[in-house]
Design a protein around this motif. Structure first.
Motif, PDB file in Angstrom:
ATOM      1  N   ARG A  30      95.468  87.489  86.888  1.00  0.00           N
ATOM      2  CA  ARG A  30      96.069  88.811  86.629  1.00  0.00           C
ATOM      3  C   ARG A  30      96.820  89.360  87.840  1.00  0.00           C
ATOM      4  NH1 ARG A  30      94.907  92.047  82.440  1.00  0.00           N
ATOM      5  NH2 ARG A  30      95.064  93.864  83.807  1.00  0.00           N
ATOM      6  N   THR A  34     100.260  87.442  88.167  1.00  0.00           N
ATOM      7  CA  THR A  34     100.702  88.469  87.203  1.00  0.00           C
ATOM      8  C   THR A  34     100.711  87.965  85.759  1.00  0.00           C
ATOM      9  OG1 THR A  34     103.066  88.041  87.522  1.00  0.00           O
ATOM     10  CG2 THR A  34     102.076  89.719  88.927  1.00  0.00           C
ATOM     11  N   THR A  36      99.053  88.860  82.978  1.00  0.00           N
ATOM     12  CA  THR A  36      98.151  89.927  82.535  1.00  0.00           C
ATOM     13  C   THR A  36      97.771  89.815  81.058  1.00  0.00           C
ATOM     14  OG1 THR A  36     100.079  91.332  82.178  1.00  0.00           O
ATOM     15  CG2 THR A  36      98.930  91.582  84.277  1.00  0.00           C
ATOM     16  N   GLY A  37      98.199  88.734  80.417  1.00  0.00           N
ATOM     17  CA  GLY A  37      97.788  88.533  79.022  1.00  0.00           C
ATOM     18  C   GLY A  37      96.285  88.325  78.903  1.00  0.00           C
TER      19      GLY A  37
END
Lengths: 179, 759
Positions: A30, A34, A36-37
């Protein structure tokens, strides 16, 4: 705490990362990448919202630390669709209204993928067991269940259509019996 | 509009489905802003007491810390609430009212640093003996939790003459029922991100349910004018009533810190914070008495309802009214007296949660209907049917509906599809010493719209672009329930546009009209009506333009399949994009903002008699269960849920609501209970607080009834909340039937079943 260098492959891309041994795979995905799913719902491995595949196996990314993933291959929700087209599981989830808020959906899809990868025609009980680690608060799980069954069928038909003659028919028949 | 509908009533997937299955949908905690700081609240950790001293010096010196916010640093009144009395401080002190009270907010470069520093804050608290029992809290000599005493709110409903009714009754049943605290347990914990903008404004991204409510509180508490605050609602990971107050507190604190520091400040609750610092369902104690004639005609009912509101008022006043109005159930009862009160205790505050008081009173009411059937020796279905509300009859508030009362139809559908006589035969046929089977029924109703809670206005905008695509804006929010999809379907139907060409934007307070909270199952009904109205005006432009182009009167034109065409000669058609472009160049308006206003509630505030809700959703549930008397485990073998939804805009979405709400009802009735010990929650995590998993899923079968209401778009009524109460009550009655034991307290956990069996 001493920094640590790890090498991981995420959704087909290799990364060398400087991190710390107490950081969770979830934080690496995350924050560092990145991606963030993958979601955090409980932080203690109970809700399954952070389910990802590590070397093909479904794991809770909140329970795995950086050193444990060194040299391993990870698949997240961002890597599920191939060449811009939805995975049959993703399409089936849309068609069956198998999510409402969608927060558990990435974890649910990854758990379903792990299940179908090793067991292409699961029985209802096997689906129940395969997805039991992911909680959903919005749906009654029924539409998720139907979506997974439908996707399994679609995946199998794709696979069977590629196999000549009796072998394909045998697989199709076994699938029918399993139902 | 000419039938048949093209989009309305069609099962469609969510219009934002691709974003949600690919991980591209961003929730608040997923947003990244350069220079963002993380904040964590230091909670009291003590249920009641007096804060003597708060030492934040060590925390201020901790690595990475940039700010420790205390009450003295807040520019505003340091107060939030849903409606008067506004009684909840953002940062508490000196009085501590529950263990989750926030005392200070630590802002640091990283989450770990903020958490470490928060643990270094020293709070000297002189503890009080916490007031935990709602009945004790009402004693005259009980310590006052708030200056005005411990009674938060009290209301009465009076209809007919209840004494005369009971005097006439041939049979009376009376009992006390209790329910426990249920947590929303949405998968996404609450999150906010406050970003100070270069023009002096403040943007707050929040996983919230009511963006305008949030904006107002942030403005007051940061000292900014409301128009200088923008609240943006990204994707929200479930709410169920819960993301109001807690997020208001978080947004106000993050906003104050961000403005002070000139940097973005983020607060993301851990699951434990979500349990301690948000609101839950009111636990209830319900004394209920029902009088009937020997033929089953119910003539009187009296209820005293006590709701445990916890430390702050929050939505307690409105939950009081909803419980008050719904305890009579979906029956015609001429004589009623209901007293409903909410009380302060030193526990986590209770607020809005899906059902809003209705699940508690429906459980009590439906349990008592079964008790009455037993006492009278009458069939449970017949007793419900005999007393069922129908069109033209007065309900508990003496409101009479002349349409859209589908209760009897739901009873009939369940009886027919469920084969009620066969259910009764089956119920105990296969019983053996270990496994017992039973069947339960429950009928219920739930008011749609704000009703007695105040004015009900929703603003919506519909805009057609020259390429024939459509943008819809609505002041109510998508929380996962599928409202964006339903709104898109409504606009698509009226404008003759395919669903793919419609976008429904997420709420941002700069771009939509304040439409109040997304509550009370009102989005489809009142919000959908606003979209319907806004789209009609744009439709008129398109019809008139197409008329000019096809040399026909506007009345002869129909819209559909992305074309305008002559109704009598569909081959004469023009693509809608061309019509829209021509309309633009001709000067026809292609955008409209419309307000739908539900008919105002008009009632006597002393007796709650009058017009309250614009419609009711009615439902009947049937459950067959098998109870394992060795383990207390219950297997639900069959679940039929029939609801009168007016018109199902999207049958797939309605099914999802019925299945999901029913399963949450099973959690309420069977699994879920926030446990506290001396005012401290001891199961504030998903290992010890169990929500239903795949293993507990219900075999729900939805049986739709569509009795249209003229107050909703295409006749639609809300469905988000009602099934929860129906499923919970049916489960209770089924387990009671299986074991021959009346359960008067929820949840009926396996443990409580075993205790009851041991007598």
């Amino acid at each position: 705490m001493e920094a640590l260098s790890i090498q991981i492959k995420v959704n087909g891309h290799s990364h060398r990362l400087q991190t710390f041994p107490n950081r969770r795979l979830l934080d690496i995905l995350r924050e560092d990448l990145t991606l963030t799913g993958t979601k955090e719902g409980c932080g203690i491995g109970e809700c399954g919202a952070c389910t990802v595949l590590v070397d093909g196996e479904a794991v809770n990314a909140c329970l795995i630390l950086a050193p444990q993933v060194d040299g391993r291959e990870i698949l997240t929700i961002e890597g599920l669709s191939e060449r811009g087209s939805l995975h049959p599981l993703q399409q089936a989830f849309i068609d069956h209204f198998a999510f409402q808020c969608g927060f558990c959906t990435p974890g649910m899809l990854m758990a379903a993928k792990a299940l179908l990868d090793v067991n292409p025609s699961p029985s209802r009980e096997e689906i129940r067991q395969g997805l039991a680690g992911v909680l959903c608060r919005c749906t009654g799980y029924i539409q998720i269940f139907e979506a997974v069954e439908d996707a399994a069928q679609a995946l199998l038909e794709t696979a069977v259509s590629g196999i000549e003659g009796t072998a394909g028919a045998a697989i199709a028949q076994r699938t029918e019996e399993a139902r | 509009m000419t039938a048949p509908f093209r989009t309305i009533g069609q099962p469609v997937g969510k219009i934002d489905g691709v974003e949600l299955v690919t991980g591209r949908a961003r929730y608040t905690a997923d947003l990244q802003f350069p220079g963002s700081l993380q904040a964590v609240a230091r909670r009291a950790g003590v249920a009641a007491g007096l804060l003597r001293h708060l030492n934040v010096e060590e925390a201020r010196r901790s690595p990475g810390v940039v700010l420790v916010l205390t009450p003295a640093d807040l520019p505003g009144p340091n107060l939030i609430g849903i409606l008067p009395p506004f009684d909840q401080p953002l940062l508490a002190g000196p009085e501590i009212r529950h263990e989750g009270d926030s005392l200070a907010l630590v802002v640091a470069e990283t989450q770990e640093e903020a958490e470490a520093a928060a643990s270094r804050i020293v709070a000297e608290i002189e503890p009080f003996i916490p007031l935990l029992d709602p009945e004790e809290a009402l004693h005259a000599d009980a310590r006052k939790i708030h200056a005005n005493g411990n009674l938060t709110f009290a209301k009465q409903l009076l209809k007919g003459d209840v004494e005369a009714g009971f005097a006439q009754a041939e049979v009376i049943v009376e009992d006390t029922y209790r329910t426990s605290v249920q947590d929303h347990a949405y998968l996404e914990p609450e999150a906010v991100l406050a970003v100070p903008e270069s023009d002096g404004r403040l943007t707050v991204y929040a996983s919230c349910q009511s963006p305008f409510h949030l904006r107002g509180h942030i403005a007051v508490n940061t000292g900014l004018p409301a128009s200088r605050v923008k609240v943006v609602q990204p994707f929200v990971g479930g709410s169920f009533g819960g993301k109001d107050d807690a997020v208001t507190e978080m947004g106000s604190l993050a906003g104050a810190a961000a403005l002070k520091l000139g940097r973005p400040v983020r607060i993301v609750h851990s699951r434990r914070d979500s349990f301690l610092g948000s609101h839950a369902r009111h636990a209830a104690i319900i004394h209920l008495k029902t009088g009937a004639m020997r033929d089953g005609t119910i003539i009187a009912r009296q209820a005293e309802i006590l709701l445990d509101g916890g430390a702050y008022a929050s939505e307690s006043p409105f939950v009081v009214m909803k419980a008050l109005i719904h305890v009579a159930g979906p029956y015609k009862i001429p004589h009623l007296r209901v007293d409903c009160r909410a009380v302060y205790t030193n526990k986590r505050q209770a607020g809005a949660m899906r059902g809003f008081g209705v699940p508690q009173v429906t459980f009590a009411s439906e349990s008592q209907i079964d008790a009455l059937a037993r006492k009278l020796g009458l069939d449970r279905w017949e007793l419900r049917r005999h007393n069922a509300l129908t069109v033209g009859e007065a309900n508990a508030t003496s409101q009479v509906f002349h349409e859209s009362v589908g209760l009897v139809q739901t009873l009939e559908r369940v009886k027919e599809e469920g084969d009620w006589p066969a259910c009764l035969k089956r119920a105990h046929a296969g019983d053996n010493p270990r496994f017992k089977r039973g069947v339960g029924l429950a009928a219920m109703m739930q008011g749609i719209s704000n009703g007695a809670e105040g004015i009900d206005v929703v603003g919506a905008s519909v805009q057609v672009s020259q390429d024939g695509s459509v943008l819809v804006g609505l002041g109510l929010t998508e929380l996962g329930q599928g409202s964006r999809t339903a709104m898109a379907q409504i606009a698509a139907e009226i404008l003759g546009v395919s669903l793919e060409k419609i976008s429904v934007r997420q709420v941002d307070t700069d771009t939509v009209h304040d439409s109040g909270p997304t509550v009370a199952s009102r989005t489809t009904t009142v919000g959908g009506k606003a979209v319907w109205m806004a789209a009609q005006t744009v439709r008129t432009s398109l019809l008139e333009m197409a008329g000019l182009m096809l040399k026909a009167p506007a009345e002869a034109i129909e819209l559909g399949l992305d074309h305008a065409y002559l109704r009598e000669n569909p081959q004469a058609q023009i693509p809608l994009a061309q019509v829209a472009t021509a309309a633009y160049w001709t000067g026809f308006p292609l955008m409209n903002l419309a307000f739908s206003r539900a008919p105002d509630a008009q009632y006597d505030h002393e007796t709650h008699q009058g017009q309250i809700y614009i419609a009711y959703n009615y439902g009947t549930h049937l459950m067959e269960v098998e109870v394992d008397t060795w383990t207390g485990k219950v297997r639900v073998l069959r679940h039929l849920a029939s609801h009168d939804v007016g018109k199902a805009i999207n049958p797939l979405g309605v099914e999802g609501q019925v299945e999901g709400a029913s399963l949450m009802g099973l959690g309420f009735a069977h699994l879920e209970e926030v446990l506290e010990e001396n005012g401290k929650i001891r199961n504030a995590n998903f290992a010890d607080y169990q929500i239903p998993s795949f293993a507990e899923r219900l075999p729900t079968r939805f049986l739709p009834v569509e009795e249209a209401t003229s107050n909703g778009p295409f006749g639609a009524k809300g469905i988000g909340e009602p099934p929860l109460a129906g499923a919970a009550a049916a489960f209770t009655n089924a387990v009671s039937d299986a074991l021959g034991i009346s359960f008067r307290r929820l949840p009926i956990t396996p443990q409580r079943i075993l205790e009851a069996l041991e007598g």
